[in-house]
Design a protein around this motif. Structure first.
Motif, PDB file in Angstrom:
ATOM      1  N   LEU A   1       0.824  -1.210   0.000  1.00 40.74           N
ATOM      2  CA  LEU A   1       0.000   0.000   0.000  1.00 40.74           C
ATOM      3  C   LEU A   1       0.861   1.264   0.000  1.00 40.74           C
ATOM      4  O   LEU A   1       0.560   2.232  -0.704  1.00 40.74           O
TER       5      LEU A   1
ATOM      6  N   VAL B   1       2.055   5.696  -2.101  1.00 43.30           N
ATOM      7  CA  VAL B   1       1.938   7.005  -1.455  1.00 43.30           C
ATOM      8  C   VAL B   1       3.037   7.922  -1.996  1.00 43.30           C
ATOM      9  O   VAL B   1       4.216   7.552  -1.990  1.00 43.30           O
TER      10      VAL B   1
ATOM     11  N   GLU C   1      -1.369  11.015   5.324  1.00 37.68           N
ATOM     12  CA  GLU C   1      -1.930  10.363   4.136  1.00 37.68           C
ATOM     13  C   GLU C   1      -1.805   8.846   4.232  1.00 37.68           C
ATOM     14  O   GLU C   1      -2.735   8.112   3.871  1.00 37.68           O
ATOM     15  N   ALA C   2      -0.653   8.372   4.727  1.00 38.91           N
ATOM     16  CA  ALA C   2      -0.440   6.927   4.824  1.00 38.91           C
ATOM     17  C   ALA C   2      -1.405   6.295   5.824  1.00 38.91           C
ATOM     18  O   ALA C   2      -1.954   5.211   5.575  1.00 38.91           O
TER      19      ALA C   2
ATOM     20  N   SER D   1      -4.374   7.350   6.633  1.00 36.93           N
ATOM     21  CA  SER D   1      -5.699   7.341   6.030  1.00 36.93           C
ATOM     22  C   SER D   1      -5.830   6.207   5.021  1.00 36.93           C
ATOM     23  O   SER D   1      -6.847   5.509   4.980  1.00 36.93           O
ATOM     24  N   LEU D   2      -4.783   6.001   4.205  1.00 37.53           N
ATOM     25  CA  LEU D   2      -4.810   4.934   3.207  1.00 37.53           C
ATOM     26  C   LEU D   2      -4.885   3.562   3.869  1.00 37.53           C
ATOM     27  O   LEU D   2      -5.680   2.698   3.463  1.00 37.53           O
TER      28      LEU D   2
ATOM     29  N   ASP E   1      -8.265   2.810   5.406  1.00 42.30           N
ATOM     30  CA  ASP E   1      -9.326   2.525   4.431  1.00 42.30           C
ATOM     31  C   ASP E   1      -9.165   1.164   3.767  1.00 42.30           C
ATOM     32  O   ASP E   1     -10.161   0.492   3.470  1.00 42.30           O
ATOM     33  N   GLN E   2      -7.927   0.732   3.512  1.00 42.35           N
ATOM     34  CA  GLN E   2      -7.718  -0.435   2.651  1.00 42.35           C
ATOM     35  C   GLN E   2      -7.118  -1.646   3.362  1.00 42.35           C
ATOM     36  O   GLN E   2      -6.909  -2.676   2.739  1.00 42.35           O
TER      37      GLN E   2
END
Length: 646
Positions: free
Chosen positions: A301, A305, A437-438, A440-441, A444-445
């Protein structure tokens, strides 16, 4: 430290210009000049001293780094507080002698007044407009903080600016199935490639752990110390960042995740958190196989980014072992027990000390074992000869099964839970926005199984801890400053006027940080803390002069048996602001000139010092410009309201 002396001497000069000085009135004049500004200076310097209270609450790395600065500044300012009201007035009486040049004859002062006079006249005509404009200017610092259009980016956040220690440490991570022979070959290859770079003086690499319990490095961790040549021997235009990019291109070996980091700082980070990169993610749980699977998902993931240079998740369950499974029944037929077979395997693979070499005071064991080509071959291990108690000659394969099995290369644990770590190195981006940002990613995933957790470590852990601590302590410090201001002025409105200058000082600091492309860090926070104390002092001095001028005009109006009107109020403000612009400008110029060598300096540690000085330089410029305009406008509106009520 010299602000109090500047203001006191300037005030003494004013008294000398007004009434002259001789041996009969010298000490009376000095006492009157010192008593006018002494109390305000005492409180303002006390505020500067107490403003560093949040720095004392920092802990760990940041605390040890800034504690000497905080103690030095606090002790020096505490001494300045005492000397400003004791020694300075006495020295003024002894050393201020001779002919004092009138203020209006000083060309610099005439130039300042010529510039400031039309500005203060315009301010007094439209004080409301000035306050609105000041609020808009204060709001403008939201632009560099948020990166709104038309700015190309925003101020990022980091724990500490990257330090240039003069050398580099190369610490890539390999996959855990690597053999000792391949590890040696890989170490030699990377050392040779690094040495081809012209800026490199020497290279020394190590792989695996030393013979000590304090170095738990696995065989997968390469540690190569790179000694660089002096900067004057580098190629033209080469910088540390460009050098790292060039090294990344030179050392481009599949399965290696390159990391180029400062040696000393990295050692400290690894001792504190175990993470060698700026950002680390620790996965905790029960099953190492599940932890490894989660780590591999995180690695996949984070590659997407923006700003990710390298990301590598430890294969905590990806080790390779030679498993010798002894057949107890078969061994018993030959009269062998488990210990007999294990002793043969231990001697053949691990070796046996047969003698000791004595070389002076040094002792070296002589170890006898099979060669590596035998130890690395399952077929040849199965053919190891064994002599039974009955004298029969058999092989290891007759009494055991030899196979390669998967298992953990190293088991790490924190808080009594097994861990798997992911190392993330970034470039061209700040730590704060990247982690935001990481996270949040991943949220979510990535679906975490029950009983498993993630924690963000590395420099981000330090940054979060320092931020949390400052958020608790700074409001307490502001409350203490408010109390001291109230003790000095005795009125809430004047305290609010002083506090209103703080955002105006912060504006210049934030915009200069944006212009210099600095990220917010603990060092920048220390600079803003220092700026706040000095900005309050400037506001106190300005308000002190305005109050003195107002009282003089009030006494004159009372002596003339008439009420103080708006015209006299404006005259008082002009006199207080215009005729006292010199000490304020001298105070600000002293601070800025004193910090310029820090801003222009270079060398080890200059990165931190520049980030401490930048908020103060930018903030002092905006503070003096806006304070000379905003405080007179607020003072006029306040007293104009009192006149109307009267």
């Amino acid at each position: 430290m010299v602000d109090a002396a500047i203001v006191m001497i300037e005030n003494a000069h004013k008294h000398i210009e007004q009434g002259g000085i001789n041996d009969n009135n010298r000490w009376e004049l000095m006492a009157r000049a010192a008593s006018e500004v002494g109390p305000a200076l005492f409180f303002s310097l006390s505020i500067i001293t107490l403003s560093f209270l949040p720095v004392f609450t920092l802990e760990a790395q940041e605390g040890r780094l800034f504690a000497p600065l905080a103690f030095t500044k606090t002790y020096a300012m505490a001494a300045a507080v005492g000397l400003s009201i004791t020694l300075v007035p006495v020295l003024m009486g002894y050393f201020i002698r001779g002919r004092i040049v009138a203020e209006h004859r000083n060309p610099v002062n005439r130039a300042l007044i010529a510039v400031y006079r039309p500005l203060i006249s315009w301010v007094l005509k439209m004080p409301g407009t000035v306050l609105v404009a000041a609020m808009l200017v204060a709001v403008s610092m939201a632009w560099p903080l948020s990166g709104w259009w038309p700015l190309g980016g925003k101020l990022g956040s980091e724990f500490m600016p990257p330090l240039d220690e003069g050398d580099l440490l190369y610490m890539p991570t390999t996959f855990p199935a690597i053999s000792v022979g391949k590890a040696q070959e890989l170490l030699q290859q990377t050392d040779k490639l690094i040495k081809t770079v012209p800026e490199v003086e020497r290279v020394f690499g190590k792989i695996g752990r030393a013979d000590t319990a304090t170095d738990p490095a696995p065989l997968t961790m390469i540690e190569t110390t790179i000694l660089l040549k002096p900067r004057d021997q580098w190629r033209e235009g080469m910088t540390p960042e460009k050098l790292k990019q060039h090294l990344n291109q030179v050392v481009n070996i599949p399965s290696l995740s390159n990391t180029w980091i400062p040696p000393i700082k990295t050692r400290i980070d690894m001792l504190a958190t175990g993470i060698k990169t700026p950002i680390g993610i620790k996965v905790a749980g029960e099953d190492l196989a599940v932890i490894q699977d989660i780590g591999e998902q995180i690695e996949s993931l984070l590659k997407a980014v923006p700003g990710t240079a390298t990301v590598f998740s430890e294969r905590v369950a990806g080790g390779r072992y030679v498993m010798v499974d002894i057949d107890r029944v078969a061994a018993s037929r030959f009269g062998l027990n488990i210990a007999d077979v294990q002793e043969i395997v231990r001697t053949a693979v691990g070796g046996m000390n047969v003698a000791e070499s004595v070389e002076g005071l040094e002792r070296y064991p002589i170890n006898l074992r099979y060669t590596r080509d035998v130890r690395d071959s399952l077929t040849r291990l199965e053919a190891l000869p064994i002599v039974t108690p009955a004298g029969a000659h058999i092989t290891l394969g007759d009494v055991a099964t030899v196979a390669i099995r998967d298992g953990p290369g190293m088991i790490k644990s924190e808080n009594a839970r097994p861990n798997g770590w992911t190392y993330v190195d970034i470039e061209g981006r700040d730590i704060g926005s990247y982690v935001e940002e990481a996270r949040s990613l991943i949220a979510d995933q990535l679906d975490l199984p029950p009983g498993y957790s993630l924690s963000w470590s590395g420099q981000y852990e330090y940054m979060a801890r320092a931020k949390q601590r400052l958020q608790l302590v700074i409001p307490v410090t502001v409350a203490i400053i408010v109390l001291l201001l109230y003790m000095n002025f005795g009125r809430v409105i004047e305290v609010l006027i002083i506090l209103g200058t703080l955002p105006l000082a912060l504006v210049g600091g934030f915009w200069l940080l944006y212009w210099l492309d600095y990220d917010l860090s603990v060092a920048v926070g220390v600079g803003f803390i220092a700026l706040a104390g000095v900005a309050v002092e400037i506001g106190v001095v300005m308000l002190l002069y305005l109050n003195q001028a107002y009282r003089r005009h009030e006494e004159r109006a009372r002596a003339e048996n008439r009420a103080l009107d708006i015209t006299m109020l404006r005259q008082a403000i002009v006199q207080g602001a215009l005729l006292r612009v010199r000490p304020i400008m001298m105070t600000v110029a002293t601070v800025i000139v004193g910090l310029l060598p820090v801003m222009l300096g270079s060398g080890t540690g200059s990165e931190v010092m520049r980030r401490i000085a930048a908020p103060m330089v930018g903030g002092m410029v905006s503070a003096v410009v806006l304070t000379l305009l905003v405080i007179p406008a607020a003072f006029l509106i306040w007293h104009r309201g009192r006149l109307h009520k009267g």
